[in-house]
Design an enzyme around this catalytic site. Structure first.
Site, mmCIF file in Angstrom:
data_model
loop_
_atom_site.group_PDB
_atom_site.id
_atom_site.type_symbol
_atom_site.label_atom_id
_atom_site.label_comp_id
_atom_site.label_asym_id
_atom_site.label_seq_id
_atom_site.Cartn_x
_atom_site.Cartn_y
_atom_site.Cartn_z
ATOM 1 N N LYS A 29 0.857 -1.200 0.000
ATOM 2 C CA LYS A 29 0.000 0.000 0.000
ATOM 3 C C LYS A 29 0.890 1.246 0.000
ATOM 4 C CE LYS A 29 -3.660 -2.711 2.018
ATOM 5 N NZ LYS A 29 -4.836 -2.794 2.853
ATOM 6 N N GLU A 115 -9.732 -0.224 -1.661
ATOM 7 C CA GLU A 115 -9.267 1.084 -1.187
ATOM 8 C C GLU A 115 -9.216 2.080 -2.337
ATOM 9 O OE1 GLU A 115 -5.700 -0.151 0.797
ATOM 10 O OE2 GLU A 115 -6.859 -0.923 2.479
#
Ligand code: 13P
Length: 268
Positions: A29, A115
């Site tokens: 991420k 996300e």
């Protein structure tokens, strides 16, 4: 279903799963720095043996792909990106194309992570286009699907995942899933310390496999990995399920020992 035929079905799926090589993907991420990545990559190369029967992949943030590539080049670990543009080139400020990733030697691209689809309103159609482009560039897409907590509580999780897959099938046909990895990532399990139970994961993975298995080319060989709070404590149980072919790991991939332990669980 009668117990005997249920047992033979599990045995049959177990035999099929033996044929599929497991894969564990670390999704970093938006974490890391040159210094912390260097330490993490060096530790991973040291800990993860050259000869391993699981595919191991690191998906780093764009600015660190070059660094990731150079540390991993003589290792058994592959690398990839966390997203890609849906256009080939041109005036798309801030985007990175499939050909750029390919030129650098990326092997994998995560597509449709929740996300991104939530924060950047990415549509199923966009995700489908990206999937097709990654395939055309001969890289392996890791397509994320999964339901929200409200959807699970309403009991419509299979309907939700089905729709995510249907959009892709409608646009490009079922063959698009050949050599594609599907990551079942229930949104409620991501970053929450509330992983799906092995049975919940198995039920959804089996549903996805059966949905796509009328297409003989895709069904049995399709790799379906689980993501959402995978850690060294729960990995083995999750990966032991017949239709769970590995994991997509967030936080625990930022710690070399934890990630190694998770990769080891895929080997057992
Ligand atoms: P966590 O493992 O941190 O829950 O993240 C899962 C995930 O989103 C992987 O893509």
């Amino acid at each position: 279903m009668p117990i005997l035929s249920q047992q033979s079905k599990i045995q049959q799926t177990n035999e099929e799963s033996v044929m599929r090589r497991k894969i564990v993907v670390g999704n970093w991420k938006m974490n890391g720095s040159l210094a912390s990545n260097e330490a993490l990559l060096k530790a991973l190369v040291e800990k993860i043996p050259q000869k391993i029967s699981t595919d191991i992949v690191i998906c780093a943030p764009y600015p660190y792909l070059f660094q990731t590539q150079s540390y991993l080049k003589n290792s058994s670990i592959r690398w990839g990106a966390q997203n890609v543009a849906k256009f080939e080139s041109g005036a798309f400020t801030g985007e990175v194309s499939v050909s750029m990733l390919k030129e650098f030697g990326a092997s994998y691209v995560i597509i449709g992570h929740s996300e991104r689809s939530t924060a950047y309103c990415e549509s199923d159609e966009n995700i489908a286009t990206k999937l097709m482009m990654v395939k055309q560039a001969d890289m392996t897409p890791i397509l994320c699907v999964g339901e929200s907590l409200i959807e699970r509580e309403a009991g419509i999780m299979e309907k939700v995942v089905s729709k995510q897959l249907d959009t892709i099938v409608e646009m490009y046909g079922e063959d698009i899933f050949d050599e594609t990895i599907i990551a079942y990532e229930p949104v409620w399990a991501i970053g929450s310390d509330m992983a799906a139970s092995p049975e919940q994961a198995q039920t959804m993975h089996q549903f996805i496999r059966e949905k796509l298995s009328p297409n003989a080319k895709v069904g049995k060989s399709l790799k379906i990995i689980y993501g959402g709070s995978v850690n060294p404590q729960n990995a083995l149980q999750l990966f032991s399920m017949p239709d769970v072919d590995g994991g997509l790991v967030g936080r625990a991939s930022l710690n070399a020992s934890d990630f190694q332990s998770i990769c080891h669980s895929a080997e057992i």
